[in-house]
Enzyme design. Structure first.
Site, short mmCIF file in Angstrom:
data_model
loop_
_atom_site.label_atom_id
_atom_site.label_comp_id
_atom_site.label_asym_id
_atom_site.label_seq_id
_atom_site.Cartn_x
_atom_site.Cartn_y
_atom_site.Cartn_z
CD GLU A 178 0.00 -1.29 3.04
OE1 GLU A 178 0.84 -2.13 1.84
OE2 GLU A 178 0.21 -1.84 4.46
CB CYS A 282 15.64 -8.90 0.70
SG CYS A 282 15.78 -9.42 -0.81
CD GLU A 376 15.54 -7.17 7.06
OE1 GLU A 376 13.73 -7.39 7.08
OE2 GLU A 376 15.17 -7.00 5.29
P1 NAD Z 1 6.00 -5.48 5.28
O1 NAD Z 1 6.08 -7.51 6.00
O2 NAD Z 1 5.58 -4.80 6.39
O3 NAD Z 1 5.02 -5.56 4.03
C1 NAD Z 1 4.65 -6.62 2.87
C2 NAD Z 1 3.27 -7.35 2.28
O4 NAD Z 1 2.38 -7.65 3.54
C3 NAD Z 1 2.83 -5.89 2.62
O5 NAD Z 1 1.93 -5.97 0.88
C4 NAD Z 1 1.81 -5.47 3.01
O6 NAD Z 1 0.90 -4.67 3.15
C5 NAD Z 1 1.51 -6.82 4.02
N1 NAD Z 1 1.31 -6.75 5.68
C6 NAD Z 1 2.25 -5.21 6.36
N2 NAD Z 1 1.30 -5.92 7.72
C7 NAD Z 1 0.91 -7.04 7.15
C8 NAD Z 1 0.46 -7.99 8.42
N3 NAD Z 1 0.53 -7.46 9.53
N4 NAD Z 1 -0.29 -9.26 8.14
C9 NAD Z 1 -0.45 -8.92 6.77
N5 NAD Z 1 0.03 -8.68 5.77
C10 NAD Z 1 0.60 -7.69 6.38
O7 NAD Z 1 7.38 -5.58 4.31
P2 NAD Z 1 7.71 -4.64 3.74
O8 NAD Z 1 8.41 -3.46 4.93
O9 NAD Z 1 6.52 -3.65 2.43
O10 NAD Z 1 9.15 -5.23 3.16
C11 NAD Z 1 10.35 -4.94 3.82
C12 NAD Z 1 10.87 -6.20 4.12
O11 NAD Z 1 10.24 -6.79 2.73
C13 NAD Z 1 12.14 -6.48 4.18
O12 NAD Z 1 11.88 -7.34 5.33
C14 NAD Z 1 13.16 -7.06 3.11
O13 NAD Z 1 13.96 -7.90 3.62
C15 NAD Z 1 11.62 -7.77 2.65
N6 NAD Z 1 11.97 -8.36 0.94
C16 NAD Z 1 12.69 -9.71 1.17
C17 NAD Z 1 12.83 -10.15 0.31
C18 NAD Z 1 13.42 -11.83 -0.22
O14 NAD Z 1 13.52 -12.14 -1.30
N7 NAD Z 1 13.65 -12.13 1.15
C19 NAD Z 1 12.58 -9.70 -1.31
C20 NAD Z 1 12.70 -7.66 -1.15
C21 NAD Z 1 11.35 -7.30 0.03
#
Ligand code: NAD
Length: 485
Positions: A178, A282, A376
């Protein structure tokens, strides 16, 4: 379609659609301006999207793979044609530099090219298993699948899943972050323009509520998630407890093990790894384990850090909250005894005073038990831990809960192999700051950086997006009979 230009809507059945009353402001990290209001959908919007996807599935899945990939040949060209426009969108909504934003689209083009090559990769098996009896396998699409993505790669992460899942015959619901929903809508429009039938790909914007609805929806058969470990665990548990296939990529704390013979020019790679995309990758280098006397290299890293200028070649972090979180990690580490070599706190580039910038930060003499060494940080921050022993360095890396990437910096091949064999990470590199395996190799970490068995891209993703049908055939009644015929 009746929507204000300031709304980022859903994309369902080939059309933009406004969804519910709830909205969230999309704020640009570049300068703090409000870019749009994203629709926060509820389960009724999801139901509509799933319903349209179900209607599209029979025709789409019955096309041959070669027919389906034609759409992705067109889509690839459209990504090239809209590189600048998509780059601008990503730059504004995510805060990374325009160059980084365009590079992410370029990677999306590579991912699309892999999908175009799927007819060359899918080799179904055929064998005469008994006299007159033939067995053969076919890859069959699952049906309706979902992809949930994070803010840090608004185009590339969705494109990790979209081309492969769709080319393999599935219909998809994408739930973008979002915080960065705008690029996904552009991708949906380009897919439509490329000839994708209505309903095959749908974007349902929203927050936690829609993610939960996806995990619970009885007609969504597989969920791919990319985001933080905390949410990856929630999604993996919820989706699999509803008996869905799930792969959930989580966060990371990537270790670089730097030996005294590391080439000094490689210092630039180390800084590029920790500072690129403002450290919000990541795969970013986050913890450096310096083995023995590496003072010259550390000095060179600090020199290189001066080349990164916030608001110029160093982008913003996603929000003011993220900036505060990153800066409080740094402050706490200093209070606990870390030595601040380069301080990026309180960075306010001229002309971007309302943007959320953190300058490159390097901390030395960090202890492995400190919070900043274990968690992280997701910002342009490198922590340096010192040891005189290679096995101790490996132990520090192995102690991490994460396991996305790890790199060794040395000119000694046998030591590099010794370390690569022992680090506990899914993607390892030698003298490479960001060891992303390019197509056709697949992307995926270990430990708490990934839940589920598949990698998300490349060859490994094929088995996630398909199921195998095994067909046994006998045509000639006179053929010899044995216990299985
Ligand atoms: P996030 O976990 O906050 O959000 C990811 C998705 O989950 C979003 O679409 C969000 O709307 C949803 N979300 C958030 N909180 C939620 C909840 N409580 N319940 C259900 N859905 C929920 O992650 P972010 O801040 O958008 O992205 C950064 C993170 O992503 C970092 O930790 C990064 O390392 C990770 N990442 C990992 C990879 C990989 O391949 N391992 C790749 C890119 C990013």
């Amino acid at each position: 379609m009746n929507q204000s230009p300031t709304i980022t809507p859903n994309f369902i059945n080939g059309r933009l659609s406004n969804g519910q009353e709830r909205h969230l402001e999309v704020i640009s990290p570049v300068d703090g301006r409000i870019l749009s209001k994203v629709v926060l959908s509820d389960s009724s919007d999801l139901n509509v999207a799933v319903n349209k996807a179900q209607k599209a599935f029979p025709n789409w899945s019955q096309k041959t793979l070669k027919e389906r990939v034609q759409v992705f040949y067109n889509f690839r060209q459209l990504l090239i044609d809209h590189l600048e426009e998509l780059g601008q969108l990503i730059h504004l909504e995510n805060g990374k530099t325009l160059g980084e934003a365009k590079a992410e689209v370029m990677k999306g083009i590579e991912l699309t090219e892999f999908a175009c090559s799927l007819p060359q990769f899918i080799n179904d098996e055929i064998q005469i298993v008994s006299q007159g009896i033939e067995c053969r396998t076919t890859h069959v699409p699952l049906g309706i699948v979902a992809s949930i993505s994070p803010f840090n790669f608004p185009a590339m992460v969705p494109l990790w899943t979209i081309p492969n899942a769709l080319a393999l015959g599935n219909c998809m619901i994408l739930k973008p972050s979002e915080k960065t929903p705008m690029a996904a809508i552009k991708i949906a429009e380009l897919l439509s323009k490329a000839g994708l039938p209505d309903g095959v790909f749908n974007v349902v914007n929203g927050d936690k509520e829609i993610v939960e609805a996806i995990c619970d929806h009885p007609d969504i058969l597989a969920v791919s998630f990319v985001g933080s470990t905390q949410v990856a665990k929630i999604v993996y548990k919820r989706a699999t407890s509803n008996l869905k296939r799930c792969m959930a990529m989580g966060g990371a704390k990537n270790h670089l093990i730097v030996l005294p013979d590391a080439h000094l020019d490689m210092a630039a790679n180390i800084v590029a790894s920790m500072a690129g995309c403002a450290g919000q990758r990541c795969m970013a280098a986050s913890a450096m384990v310096a083995v023995g006397n590496t003072d010259k290299i550390i000095k060179q890293i600090c020199e290189e850090a001066k080349n990164w200028e916030a608001g110029n070649n160093l982008g913003a972090v996603i929000s003011m909250e993220a900036k505060q979180r990153i800066e409080s990690y740094i402050t706490e580490a200093v209070e606990k005894g870390a030595k601040l070599l380069v301080d990026g706190r309180n960075t306010k580039p001229k002309g971007f005073e309302n943007g959320s910038y953190v300058g490159v930060t390097i901390l030395d003499e960090v202890r492995p038990d400190m919070k900043i060494a274990k968690e992280e940080v997701f910002g342009p921050v490198l922590v340096i831990m010192r040891t005189n022993d290679i096995d101790e360095a490996i132990k520090i890396e192995n102690a991490s809960n994460y396991g996305n990437a790890s790199s060794v910096f040395t000119q000694n091949g046998s030591l590099a192999n010794y370390i690569m064999d022992r680090v506990s990470a899914g993607m390892v590199g030698v003298n490479v700051g960001v060891p992303v395996p390019r197509e056709p190799f697949s992307f995926g970490g270990w430990n708490e950086s990934r839940f589920g068995v598949n990698d998300i891209t490349g060859k490994s993703s094929i088995s996630f997006w398909t199921k195998i049908k095994k067909r046994t055939t006998k045509w000639n009644a006179e053929d010899w009979r044995d216990w299985m015929s």
